[in-house]
Design a protein around this motif. Sequence first.
Motif, short mmCIF file in Angstrom:
data_model
loop_
_atom_site.label_atom_id
_atom_site.label_comp_id
_atom_site.label_asym_id
_atom_site.label_seq_id
_atom_site.Cartn_x
_atom_site.Cartn_y
_atom_site.Cartn_z
N LYS A 72 8.90 -34.32 23.77
CA LYS A 72 8.54 -32.63 23.95
C LYS A 72 7.20 -32.08 25.24
N VAL A 73 7.88 -31.46 26.42
CA VAL A 73 7.05 -31.46 27.11
C VAL A 73 6.73 -29.98 27.12
N MET A 74 5.37 -29.45 27.77
CA MET A 74 4.76 -28.94 27.31
C MET A 74 4.61 -28.01 28.57
N ILE A 75 4.86 -26.38 28.60
CA ILE A 75 5.26 -25.61 29.80
C ILE A 75 4.39 -24.53 29.70
N SER A 76 4.40 -23.66 30.42
CA SER A 76 3.16 -22.51 30.38
C SER A 76 4.72 -21.47 29.87
N ALA A 77 4.08 -20.38 29.35
CA ALA A 77 5.50 -19.12 28.97
C ALA A 77 5.32 -18.56 29.87
N LEU A 78 4.56 -18.56 31.14
CA LEU A 78 4.33 -17.56 32.34
C LEU A 78 5.15 -18.73 33.13
N ALA A 79 5.49 -19.51 32.91
CA ALA A 79 5.94 -20.61 33.63
C ALA A 79 7.99 -20.10 34.55
N PRO A 80 7.81 -20.29 35.27
CA PRO A 80 9.59 -19.75 36.00
C PRO A 80 9.81 -20.31 35.37
N GLY A 81 11.53 -19.31 34.47
CA GLY A 81 12.47 -19.76 33.20
C GLY A 81 13.33 -20.97 34.02
N TRP A 82 13.62 -21.50 35.38
CA TRP A 82 14.15 -22.47 35.65
C TRP A 82 13.82 -23.58 34.86
N GLN A 83 12.28 -23.86 34.37
CA GLN A 83 11.30 -25.23 33.96
C GLN A 83 12.69 -24.97 32.53
N TYR A 84 12.56 -24.50 31.97
CA TYR A 84 12.50 -24.22 30.63
C TYR A 84 13.94 -24.53 30.71
N THR A 85 14.79 -24.05 31.74
CA THR A 85 16.63 -24.42 31.29
C THR A 85 16.50 -25.52 31.79
N SER A 86 15.51 -26.65 32.61
CA SER A 86 15.97 -27.42 33.56
C SER A 86 15.62 -29.06 32.41
N LEU A 87 14.40 -28.25 31.76
CA LEU A 87 13.86 -29.47 30.34
C LEU A 87 15.35 -29.81 29.93
N ILE A 88 15.87 -29.04 29.32
CA ILE A 88 17.36 -29.41 28.07
C ILE A 88 18.42 -29.22 28.70
N SER A 89 18.28 -29.03 30.05
CA SER A 89 19.35 -30.10 30.68
C SER A 89 19.51 -31.66 31.06
N PHE A 90 17.88 -31.99 31.14
CA PHE A 90 17.30 -32.65 31.05
C PHE A 90 17.10 -33.81 29.92
N GLY A 91 17.83 -32.92 28.86
CA GLY A 91 17.47 -34.18 27.29
C GLY A 91 15.81 -33.65 27.22
N TYR A 92 15.17 -33.01 27.44
CA TYR A 92 14.02 -32.54 27.12
C TYR A 92 13.93 -31.55 26.11
N GLU A 93 12.27 -31.28 25.45
CA GLU A 93 12.23 -30.38 24.06
C GLU A 93 11.22 -29.38 25.16
N PRO A 94 11.17 -28.61 25.60
CA PRO A 94 10.20 -27.81 25.69
C PRO A 94 9.07 -27.32 24.69
N LEU A 95 8.34 -27.15 24.69
CA LEU A 95 7.23 -27.13 24.02
C LEU A 95 6.53 -25.75 24.91
N VAL A 96 7.33 -24.49 24.76
CA VAL A 96 6.30 -23.60 25.28
C VAL A 96 4.63 -23.23 24.90
N LEU A 97 4.04 -23.31 25.26
CA LEU A 97 2.01 -23.52 25.52
C LEU A 97 2.46 -21.29 25.34
N ASP A 98 0.94 -20.57 24.86
CA ASP A 98 0.11 -19.55 25.20
C ASP A 98 -0.44 -19.52 26.27
N VAL A 99 -1.21 -18.44 27.00
CA VAL A 99 -1.70 -18.21 27.99
C VAL A 99 -3.21 -18.16 28.22
N GLN A 100 -4.19 -17.53 28.68
CA GLN A 100 -5.25 -17.43 28.48
C GLN A 100 -4.68 -15.83 29.09
#
Length: 354
Positions: A72-100
Motif C-alpha cells: 500500500k502506497v499512500m498518496i494525497s487525494a489532491l495529488a495529480p491523477g497519474w500517481q494513482y494510475t501509475s501505482l496500479i499499473s506498477f502493481g501497488y495499492e494506492p491508499l488515498v489520504l484526505d487533506v487539510q
Amino acid sequence: MINTYSTTIRRKEMDAVLTCMVDEKIGPGDINVKLIQQLKEFIKCDGAIALRSPSIALDYALKALDLPKGSKVMISALAPGWQYTSLISFGYEPLVLDVQEENALVSVEAVKAGIEQGGALLILHEAEGILPDFEGIKELGIPFIEDISQSAGASVEVKTEDDSAQGENAPRIKAGQFGVFTILGLEEKDVLTAGGGAILFAAGRRDWIVLKKFVDVAPLTDLLPDINAALAWVQFKEFNRNEKARKELFAMYQHACLMGKHKMLVREMDEGSTICSFPLVLSSSYKDVKQYTSKKDIEIQLAFENSVIAKNDDLSQKCIHAKSLYLRCIHVPLYSRLTHAESAKIVKVLTTLP
C-alpha cells in the motif's frame, strides 16, 4: 481573453532549444548532463537522472525502494491523477489520504492513520507550492518520496540552539532534501518546465548509491531528450527572476482578496513557499464565479481538476476536505507574461467576485 495558464518561455529558452535543433542533437546527450548539474546547484543532492515523464521517474524510485508488489502506497487525494494510475499499473495499492482544508496538504495525523491501515510508503505531494510538516512526518519513520513539481525552490527554516542563527540568519533546507527520493515534474503546468519530463534525484549519498544501480542501465528511451533538457536548463537559470515576478503578482492578488469574501490557502511567504499559481477557495458557486469572470474576459479553472479525487467518485465520503477543495478551489491567471493592464484588470475583478 486572459488565459488561466501560460508557460514562461522567453527568447533565452527558445534560443537554447533552437541551438539543439541546429546542431541536430535532440536526443539524450550533453544537455541532459548539463541539466543534472544545474539541478545540483539549485538543490543540493548527491545524484539525479532526467527522464521522459513523472510516471517513469516514479517507476525508478519504486524499483530502488524494492517494495513487494501489492504494497500500500499512500498518496494525497489532491495529488495529480497519474500517481494513482501509475501505482496500479506498477502493481501497488494506492491508499488515498484526505487533506487539510486550510492548505491542501496531508497532515501528520492522516499519514499516521494511513500507516495503521498498512501504508508502507508515502508520496508527499506539495500542492500549490506549499510545504508540509516535514519534521512531523519524518518522526513517523515511514519512507517517503517528495513530489516538488509545484514547490521547487521553497525552503523551511532549520531549528538550531544558536540564538544568533534565527530569523533572517537562520539556515534553510530546500524542498526535495527530505524524502528518500524526490520527483521534480517538468510538465507544462509545473513551476519549471521542459515541455514534459521529470527529474528524479536522491539528496543523500546512501540513497543515490541504491538508485544509481538502476540509473546506470536506463535505456535511452527513458531519458529526457536534449531538446527538452535545453528548455528546462534555462528555466532553472531564470527561476529567481520568474519567481520574483510571480510573488509580486501574488501579493497584489492577496491584497485584493482581503476585501472579498473568498479564502486563500494558508502558506508561509518569502522563501517558505513557491508561487506556481494563485489558488482561491470560493465561498459561492463555481459556476457563478466562472460566468462572472468570463464576462470580464478572464479565464479561471478548477485548481484540482486533474487530481486523484477528480477521477475517483468513490473517495468522496472518505476524503471530504479534498472533495470540497476540488469543487471550490480555482486558479486565477498568474504568470510573469501578464501585462500591467492585464494584472490590474484581474486585481479589480478579484475585489468584486460574486
